[in-house]
Write a protein that holds these residues in place. Structure first.
Motif, PDB file in Angstrom:
ATOM      1  N   ARG A  32       0.823  -1.207   0.000  1.00 56.26           N
ATOM      2  CA  ARG A  32       0.000   0.000   0.000  1.00 56.26           C
ATOM      3  C   ARG A  32       0.859   1.259   0.000  1.00 56.26           C
ATOM      4  O   ARG A  32       0.551   2.238  -0.691  1.00 56.26           O
ATOM      5  N   ALA A  33       1.953   1.235   0.764  1.00 50.06           N
ATOM      6  CA  ALA A  33       2.831   2.409   0.820  1.00 50.06           C
ATOM      7  C   ALA A  33       3.540   2.621  -0.517  1.00 50.06           C
ATOM      8  O   ALA A  33       3.710   3.761  -0.969  1.00 50.06           O
ATOM      9  N   ILE A  34       3.949   1.535  -1.160  1.00 50.57           N
ATOM     10  CA  ILE A  34       4.604   1.638  -2.470  1.00 50.57           C
ATOM     11  C   ILE A  34       3.628   2.189  -3.505  1.00 50.57           C
ATOM     12  O   ILE A  34       3.959   3.106  -4.275  1.00 50.57           O
ATOM     13  N   LEU A  35       2.419   1.657  -3.527  1.00 55.23           N
ATOM     14  CA  LEU A  35       1.428   2.122  -4.499  1.00 55.23           C
ATOM     15  C   LEU A  35       1.062   3.586  -4.243  1.00 55.23           C
ATOM     16  O   LEU A  35       0.935   4.377  -5.188  1.00 55.23           O
ATOM     17  N   GLY A  36       0.898   3.941  -2.978  1.00 52.42           N
ATOM     18  CA  GLY A  36       0.570   5.331  -2.659  1.00 52.42           C
ATOM     19  C   GLY A  36       1.653   6.287  -3.107  1.00 52.42           C
ATOM     20  O   GLY A  36       1.376   7.355  -3.681  1.00 52.42           O
ATOM     21  N   THR A  37       2.897   5.903  -2.870  1.00 50.22           N
ATOM     22  CA  THR A  37       4.027   6.744  -3.281  1.00 50.22           C
ATOM     23  C   THR A  37       4.095   6.855  -4.798  1.00 50.22           C
ATOM     24  O   THR A  37       4.331   7.936  -5.352  1.00 50.22           O
ATOM     25  N   PHE A  38       3.878   5.740  -5.490  1.00 49.48           N
ATOM     26  CA  PHE A  38       3.932   5.739  -6.951  1.00 49.48           C
ATOM     27  C   PHE A  38       2.874   6.667  -7.542  1.00 49.48           C
ATOM     28  O   PHE A  38       3.173   7.490  -8.423  1.00 49.48           O
ATOM     29  N   PHE A  39       1.652   6.569  -7.038  1.00 57.56           N
ATOM     30  CA  PHE A  39       0.583   7.382  -7.618  1.00 57.56           C
ATOM     31  C   PHE A  39       0.707   8.851  -7.230  1.00 57.56           C
ATOM     32  O   PHE A  39       0.306   9.733  -7.995  1.00 57.56           O
ATOM     33  N   LEU A  40       1.282   9.136  -6.080  1.00 58.94           N
ATOM     34  CA  LEU A  40       1.589  10.528  -5.771  1.00 58.94           C
ATOM     35  C   LEU A  40       2.650  11.062  -6.734  1.00 58.94           C
ATOM     36  O   LEU A  40       2.603  12.224  -7.146  1.00 58.94           O
ATOM     37  N   GLY A  41       3.602  10.189  -7.107  1.00 61.65           N
ATOM     38  CA  GLY A  41       4.589  10.582  -8.109  1.00 61.65           C
ATOM     39  C   GLY A  41       3.941  10.886  -9.444  1.00 61.65           C
ATOM     40  O   GLY A  41       4.344  11.823 -10.151  1.00 61.65           O
ATOM     41  N   VAL A  42       2.921  10.105  -9.799  1.00 64.43           N
ATOM     42  CA  VAL A  42       2.177  10.386 -11.032  1.00 64.43           C
ATOM     43  C   VAL A  42       1.474  11.746 -10.932  1.00 64.43           C
ATOM     44  O   VAL A  42       1.523  12.569 -11.855  1.00 64.43           O
ATOM     45  N   LEU A  43       0.856  12.005  -9.792  1.00 58.95           N
ATOM     46  CA  LEU A  43       0.047  13.218  -9.637  1.00 58.95           C
ATOM     47  C   LEU A  43       0.871  14.496  -9.656  1.00 58.95           C
ATOM     48  O   LEU A  43       0.345  15.554 -10.020  1.00 58.95           O
ATOM     49  N   LYS A  86       8.950  16.080  -6.159  1.00 61.86           N
ATOM     50  CA  LYS A  86       9.298  14.717  -5.722  1.00 61.86           C
ATOM     51  C   LYS A  86       9.709  14.724  -4.253  1.00 61.86           C
ATOM     52  O   LYS A  86       9.314  13.841  -3.475  1.00 61.86           O
ATOM     53  N   LEU A  87      10.502  15.715  -3.872  1.00 56.18           N
ATOM     54  CA  LEU A  87      10.918  15.824  -2.474  1.00 56.18           C
ATOM     55  C   LEU A  87       9.708  16.041  -1.572  1.00 56.18           C
ATOM     56  O   LEU A  87       9.654  15.513  -0.449  1.00 56.18           O
ATOM     57  N   ALA A  88       8.734  16.813  -2.040  1.00 57.04           N
ATOM     58  CA  ALA A  88       7.522  17.034  -1.251  1.00 57.04           C
ATOM     59  C   ALA A  88       6.806  15.716  -0.963  1.00 57.04           C
ATOM     60  O   ALA A  88       6.299  15.500   0.143  1.00 57.04           O
ATOM     61  N   VAL A  89       6.762  14.812  -1.948  1.00 55.12           N
ATOM     62  CA  VAL A  89       6.138  13.501  -1.728  1.00 55.12           C
ATOM     63  C   VAL A  89       6.882  12.740  -0.632  1.00 55.12           C
ATOM     64  O   VAL A  89       6.264  12.149   0.268  1.00 55.12           O
ATOM     65  N   CYS A  94       5.898   9.972   2.554  1.00 49.77           N
ATOM     66  CA  CYS A  94       6.712   8.793   2.864  1.00 49.77           C
ATOM     67  C   CYS A  94       7.372   8.886   4.237  1.00 49.77           C
ATOM     68  O   CYS A  94       7.325   7.923   5.022  1.00 49.77           O
ATOM     69  N   ARG A  95       7.987  10.012   4.536  1.00 45.74           N
ATOM     70  CA  ARG A  95       8.727  10.117   5.796  1.00 45.74           C
ATOM     71  C   ARG A  95       7.802  10.014   7.007  1.00 45.74           C
ATOM     72  O   ARG A  95       8.242   9.614   8.086  1.00 45.74           O
ATOM     73  N   ARG A  96       6.532  10.343   6.834  1.00 46.40           N
ATOM     74  CA  ARG A  96       5.578  10.264   7.932  1.00 46.40           C
ATOM     75  C   ARG A  96       4.958   8.877   8.071  1.00 46.40           C
ATOM     76  O   ARG A  96       4.228   8.622   9.029  1.00 46.40           O
ATOM     77  N   HIS A  97       5.225   8.009   7.104  1.00 45.60           N
ATOM     78  CA  HIS A  97       4.627   6.671   7.127  1.00 45.60           C
ATOM     79  C   HIS A  97       5.338   5.813   8.159  1.00 45.60           C
ATOM     80  O   HIS A  97       6.567   5.830   8.272  1.00 45.60           O
ATOM     81  N   LYS A  98       4.583   5.033   8.915  1.00 45.14           N
ATOM     82  CA  LYS A  98       5.174   4.208   9.971  1.00 45.14           C
ATOM     83  C   LYS A  98       6.118   3.144   9.405  1.00 45.14           C
ATOM     84  O   LYS A  98       6.982   2.641  10.127  1.00 45.14           O
TER      85      LYS A  98
END
Length: 263
Positions: A32-43, A86-89, A94-98
């Motif tokens: 879930r974290a990988i997919l979330g990061t990927f789609f934020l990268g798309v956005l 990208k850094l914002a993502v 990501c950095r806030r994810h457990k």
């Protein structure tokens, strides 16, 4: 069938590179974290375009010198906004994810966010390539797409250092932005310089920068994998120490070795 092949040619290189980096993590991240990061990268393509398009419309007509124009396009319109978002993502999600609980995670999430952006960007280039889309897809599969991935790896490495070395957080976060931005801008400057001046020699700059990026990122990945192996070995030793005391042997047991070679 043509559109399917076109989309696959644009998307598959990103997915293969993503799989390589995700599988290289000895402590895999949640899907879930990988997919979330990927789609934020798309956005983040959207805010990048919101920044770059009006800025380009305002600046480009005022610049007549080809190399100056290449510099503006490479840094102000591409490298700075793309690496900033990208850094914002990485910082805001990501950095806030457990699950972000050890240094390799920064590298993996950095690659993932960058490849999300690269996938949509690549799709736009390939679909818009007309009859020459195959050549564009092949060229970008070996240049732009891996270039984005390794820049994300470098950025993620510094973000992880900022997280796990709080006494150096400020310097590491500046490095997380400035290093990928500079490399990205120099790479684009080489390619744009060649296109705008019609001097092919500028391409050499882009290729040199790409090689530096790839080597740098792979060295960082190898370093973090060694750190993970040390941690795994320590965990195995702790588990062994907590196990029941083995029977006394009359002769010393042969020295055991790790299943992984650490250079």
């Amino acid at each position: 069938m043509g559109p399917v092949l076109m989309i696959a040619a644009a998307v598959v290189p990103s997915l293969l590179i993503l799989r390589y980096f995700v599988k290289s993590d000895r402590f895999p991240e949640p899907t879930r974290a990988i997919l979330g990061t990927f789609f934020l990268g798309v956005l983040i393509v959207i805010p990048v375009l919101v920044v770059a398009l009006p800025l380009g419309a305002a600046l480009e007509p005022r610049i007549g010198q080809p190399l100056a124009l290449a510099g503006v396009q490479a840094f102000l319109l591409a490298a700075i906004p793309e690496e900033a978002f990208k850094l914002a993502v990485l910082l805001l999600y990501c950095r806030r994810h457990k699950a972000f609980d050890e240094p390799m995670d920064g590298l993996v999430y950095g690659v993932t966010a960058s490849l999300g952006f690269a996938t949509l960007e690549n799709l736009l280039y390939v679909v818009g390539g007309g009859e020459g889309w195959i050549g564009i897809a092949v060229l970008r599969a070996f240049t732009a797409v891996p270039g984005h991935a390794v820049l994300g790896a470098i950025m993620g490495f510094y973000v992880a250092r900022a997280r796990f070395e709080p006494e150096r957080a400020g310097a590491m976060l500046w490095a997380a932005f400035l290093v990928p931005m500079a490399l990205h801008g120099l790479y684009d400057f080489g390619l744009l310089g060649a296109a705008l001046t019609e001097e092919a020699g500028w391409i050499g700059l882009g290729l040199i920068v790409l090689i530096v990026e790839v080597v740098w990122a792979l060295r960082l990945q190898r370093r973090l994998r060694r750190e993970q192996q040390v941690l795994l070995s320590a965990q195995a030793a702790a588990t062994l120490a907590q196990s029941p005391t083995p029977p006394v042997e009359l002769e010393p047991a042969p020295r055991s070795t790790s299943p992984y070679k650490i250079d």
